[in-house]
Design an enzyme around this catalytic site. Sequence first.
Site, PDB file in Angstrom:
ATOM      1  N   ASP A 123       0.875  -1.180   0.000  1.00 13.54           N
ATOM      2  CA  ASP A 123       0.000   0.000   0.000  1.00 13.54           C
ATOM      3  C   ASP A 123       0.908   1.226   0.000  1.00 13.54           C
ATOM      4  O   ASP A 123       2.123   1.111   0.230  1.00 13.54           O
ATOM      5  CB  ASP A 123      -0.885  -0.015   1.262  1.00 13.54           C
ATOM      6  CG  ASP A 123      -1.757   1.229   1.383  1.00 13.54           C
ATOM      7  OD1 ASP A 123      -2.331   1.657   0.360  1.00 13.54           O
ATOM      8  OD2 ASP A 123      -1.864   1.799   2.483  1.00 13.54           O
ATOM      9  N   SER A 124       0.310   2.386  -0.207  1.00 13.27           N
ATOM     10  CA  SER A 124       1.086   3.631  -0.098  1.00 13.27           C
ATOM     11  C   SER A 124       1.602   3.837   1.322  1.00 13.27           C
ATOM     12  O   SER A 124       2.499   4.645   1.539  1.00 13.27           O
ATOM     13  CB  SER A 124       0.202   4.820  -0.476  1.00 13.27           C
ATOM     14  OG  SER A 124      -0.845   4.944   0.463  1.00 13.27           O
ATOM     15  N   CYS A 167      -4.350  -1.204  -2.019  1.00 17.68           N
ATOM     16  CA  CYS A 167      -4.458   0.248  -2.173  1.00 17.68           C
ATOM     17  C   CYS A 167      -5.368   0.529  -3.364  1.00 17.68           C
ATOM     18  O   CYS A 167      -5.073   0.109  -4.491  1.00 17.68           O
ATOM     19  CB  CYS A 167      -3.066   0.833  -2.429  1.00 17.68           C
ATOM     20  SG  CYS A 167      -3.052   2.603  -2.713  1.00 17.68           S
ATOM     21  N   GLU A 187      -1.801   7.888   8.707  1.00  9.22           N
ATOM     22  CA  GLU A 187      -0.343   7.644   8.704  1.00  9.22           C
ATOM     23  C   GLU A 187       0.290   8.129  10.013  1.00  9.22           C
ATOM     24  O   GLU A 187       1.292   7.582  10.458  1.00  9.22           O
ATOM     25  CB  GLU A 187       0.326   8.364   7.517  1.00  9.22           C
ATOM     26  CG  GLU A 187       0.093   7.707   6.176  1.00  9.22           C
ATOM     27  CD  GLU A 187       0.768   6.344   6.029  1.00  9.22           C
ATOM     28  OE1 GLU A 187       1.979   6.243   6.243  1.00  9.22           O
ATOM     29  OE2 GLU A 187       0.057   5.372   5.708  1.00  9.22           O
ATOM     30  N   CYS A 205     -10.905   3.539   0.255  1.00 10.58           N
ATOM     31  CA  CYS A 205      -9.465   3.715   0.484  1.00 10.58           C
ATOM     32  C   CYS A 205      -9.132   2.849   1.680  1.00 10.58           C
ATOM     33  O   CYS A 205      -9.857   2.869   2.687  1.00 10.58           O
ATOM     34  CB  CYS A 205      -9.151   5.183   0.761  1.00 10.58           C
ATOM     35  SG  CYS A 205      -7.474   5.461   1.400  1.00 10.58           S
ATOM     36  N   HIS A 215      -6.987   3.022   3.937  1.00 11.35           N
ATOM     37  CA  HIS A 215      -6.680   3.709   5.205  1.00 11.35           C
ATOM     38  C   HIS A 215      -7.952   3.941   6.032  1.00 11.35           C
ATOM     39  O   HIS A 215      -7.887   4.017   7.260  1.00 11.35           O
ATOM     40  CB  HIS A 215      -6.031   5.079   4.945  1.00 11.35           C
ATOM     41  CG  HIS A 215      -4.564   5.022   4.616  1.00 11.35           C
ATOM     42  ND1 HIS A 215      -4.095   4.543   3.419  1.00 11.35           N
ATOM     43  CD2 HIS A 215      -3.462   5.375   5.336  1.00 11.35           C
ATOM     44  CE1 HIS A 215      -2.759   4.631   3.406  1.00 11.35           C
ATOM     45  NE2 HIS A 215      -2.359   5.125   4.563  1.00 11.35           N
TER      46      HIS A 215
HETATM   47  N1  DGL Z   1      -4.623   3.258   0.974  1.00  9.45           N
HETATM   48  C1  DGL Z   1      -4.639   4.044  -0.234  1.00  9.45           C
HETATM   49  C2  DGL Z   1      -5.924   3.735  -0.999  1.00  9.45           C
HETATM   50  O1  DGL Z   1      -6.524   2.699  -0.764  1.00  9.45           O
HETATM   51  C3  DGL Z   1      -4.389   5.463   0.138  1.00  9.45           C
HETATM   52  C4  DGL Z   1      -4.057   6.343  -1.009  1.00  9.45           C
HETATM   53  C5  DGL Z   1      -3.113   7.439  -0.706  1.00  9.45           C
HETATM   54  O2  DGL Z   1      -1.986   7.166  -0.297  1.00  9.45           O
HETATM   55  O3  DGL Z   1      -3.503   8.595  -0.951  1.00  9.45           O
HETATM   56  O4  DGL Z   1      -6.346   4.455  -1.860  1.00  9.45           O
END
Ligand code: DGL
Length: 268
Positions: free
Chosen positions: A14-15, A77, A155, A187, A189
């Site tokens: 993931d990011s 992600c 985060e 998302c 997160h």
């Molecule tokens: N967890 C990412 C998603 O599902 C977050 C995206 C981001 O880093 O902006 O979209």
Amino acid sequence: MQNINAKMPIGVFDSGVGGLSVLHEIRRLLPNEDLLYVADSGHAPYGDKSQQFIEQRSIAISEFLVSRNVKAIVVACNTATGAAIATLRSKFSVPIVAMEPAVKPAAALSKTGVIGVLATSRTLASANFVQLFARYGGDVRIEGQACPGLVEEVEAGNLSGSQSRLLLERYVLPLLERDADIIVLGCTHYPFLASLIKEIAGPTVAVIDSGAAVARELYRRLEVEQLLAGDKEEGTELFLTSGSLAQAEPIFSQLWKENVDLSALRDR
Ligand code: DGL
């Protein structure tokens, strides 16, 4: 197809830490699998980066995972899925499972006929989402809501603070005014903010995400490919980040709900 076997780990990325919400579901369904998780926190959020940048990061991380002999990759992600999934599938031969906002179950559940989707602006603008919209937009009205700032709060481990509440009120209340009775977390997160979202949305609104569905799809793919680990040994987890170890370790431990020994993702 490269030589893959059932003993190899599953790579998940993931990011940042958001994909841990998906990893929880994978661990629940697949207790015997070894899991290798990469958080690209050094480059988060992806939501405000270009499609090319996210694609390049997704390729670099997938190359790393393949170099560590994973038997499958989960793109945990939505933003990376929207920006890079076709390229990843064309470049790598291991099975790749990706995210899809839970618009289909939401459309079936909604009584008002209006569903809200919280996601990054890049996810909402992606071809995948436009296709989802076209597929279900005839049955229900889909209200997409971009949520700048939310990924940064997760985060930083701020799951219930005043800034997260302020942002969520800004994003959720307009959806309620437009009569949404289902809120889809588009998302990975955002499931970590689900308690706060439910508190703001109230008891008549359902809040759903696709983590469990992705874990089921992963199970199905591994079963079809005869790559399930079997049930003899308990699975292990290995966590890496491209961000600061000192900053990330307590947040990983908070979100994974046990002490995490984090390693650095270098040169990627
Ligand atoms: N967890 C990412 C998603 O599902 C977050 C995206 C981001 O880093 O902006 O979209």
